[in-house]
Design an enzyme around this catalytic site. Structure first.
Site, PDB file in Angstrom:
ATOM      1  N   HIS A 140       0.812  -1.225   0.000  1.00 16.74           N
ATOM      2  CA  HIS A 140       0.000   0.000   0.000  1.00 16.74           C
ATOM      3  C   HIS A 140       0.845   1.273   0.000  1.00 16.74           C
ATOM      4  CE1 HIS A 140      -3.909  -1.870   0.224  1.00 16.74           C
ATOM      5  NE2 HIS A 140      -3.527  -2.619   1.247  1.00 16.74           N
ATOM      6  N   ASP A 165      -8.950  -4.801   5.776  1.00 12.94           N
ATOM      7  CA  ASP A 165      -9.487  -5.612   4.681  1.00 12.94           C
ATOM      8  C   ASP A 165     -10.525  -6.610   5.191  1.00 12.94           C
ATOM      9  OD1 ASP A 165      -8.460  -4.822   2.154  1.00 12.94           O
ATOM     10  OD2 ASP A 165      -6.481  -5.474   2.798  1.00 12.94           O
TER      11      ASP A 165
HETATM   12  C1  3PY Z   1      -5.453  -4.380   6.709  1.00 14.00           C
HETATM   13  O1  3PY Z   1      -5.917  -3.889   7.753  1.00 14.00           O
HETATM   14  O2  3PY Z   1      -6.152  -4.794   5.782  1.00 14.00           O
HETATM   15  C2  3PY Z   1      -4.029  -4.497   6.572  1.00 14.00           C
HETATM   16  O3  3PY Z   1      -3.579  -5.036   5.585  1.00 14.00           O
HETATM   17  C3  3PY Z   1      -3.156  -3.949   7.640  1.00 14.00           C
HETATM   18  O4  3PY Z   1      -1.809  -4.153   7.395  1.00 14.00           O
HETATM   19 MG    MG Z   2      -4.915  -5.509   4.108  1.00 14.75          MG
END
Ligand code: 3PY
Ligand code: MG
Length: 252
Positions: A44, A173
């Site tokens: 990211h 996620d």
């Molecule tokens: C998420 O919270 O989706 C992550 O990948 C955190 O690193």
């Molecule tokens: Mg993630």
């Protein structure tokens, strides 16, 4: 020796610092604090291989492991980050047994896996090739991120794959896949995390969690509930927090 991997295998807690800035000075500063490991987020962020190499050099003096969170499931990327000097990979969004098997395979040399061999930086440019090659498959840390409802459904199939050292939950996620994006404390998100934690217990895999909000109480309760491969916050959040704390006190 991979100290973080040894700690996890011994049932201990290993706490990581998370680098979004792709900056070697930030990594060096954080490695000088009480983190066990440092992770460079290449999923990211704009972090590239040259920045990762600078970070590995900057952290080297501390003796702490650098891990890379990969962009996806590409074995070429896994090979490059390990060649550069990372001691492990954190593989995002692993939802099936086949993806988990691939995560392990791309981290290891044949015959256990498919990683290509070379005289890269990880082998001290060839000066340490034999020792590195011989010890690598046992030394490398493989962490799979379970961060989707599909992974919760498939938790036993995934975590029974041989060679997985740690499971690492991405709470954002995971919550987004449940249509509850960012609601980290929603009872359904919490319940999904509990199922992943229970899966780790059944399969002897170290349970991990990215505690993204910079809240010490949340870190404490996560460790108390059993998470042991824990990343604390983000370097970027630490900067935001520090700025706000100082600016709050300015009379103007
Ligand atoms: C998420 O919270 O989706 C992550 O990948 C955190 O690193
Ligand atoms: Mg993630």
């Amino acid at each position: 020796m991979n100290v973080t991997k040894a700690k996890l295998a011994a049932g201990e807690v290993a706490v990581g610092g998370w680098i979004m800035t792709a900056d070697a000075t930030v990594a060096e500063l954080m490695a000088g604090e009480a983190f066990d490991w440092i992770c460079v987020d290449m999923e990211h962020t704009a972090a590239g291989y040259a920045a990762l190499e600078d970070i590995c050099r900057a952290v080297k003096a501390s003796g702490k492991e650098v891990f890379a969170r990969l962009q996806g499931h590409d074995e070429v990327m896994a090979k490059k980050v390990l060649d550069i000097g990372c001691k492990g990979i954190i593989v995002p969004c692993v939802n099936t047994r086949a993806e988990a098997e691939h995560a392990v395979a791309m981290a290891k040399y044949p015959p256990a896996g498919i990683r290509g061999a070379s005289l890269a930086r990880c082998t001290d440019y060839g000066r340490d090739f034999t020792r590195y090659f011989t010890e690598h498959n046992d030394d490398v840390l493989v962490a799979v991120m379970l961060e989707h409802v599909d992974a919760v459904r498939n938790v036993d199939e995934i975590l029974s794959v041989e060679g997985i050292d740690a499971m690492f939950i991405g709470p954002y996620d995971l919550s987004a896949s449940m249509n509850l994006a960012g609601q980290l404390d929603h009872p359904e998100v919490r319940a999904a995390q509990e199922q992943l934690l229970a899966g780790c217990r059944r399969h002897g895999v170290a349970p991990g969690l990215h505690v993204v909000p910079t809240e010490p109480e949340r870190v404490r309760s996560s460790v108390e509930s059993g998470f042991r491969f824990v990343a604390l916050g983000l370097d970027t959040r630490f900067i935001i927090d520090g700025c706000r704390r100082m600016l709050e006190g300015v009379p103007r």
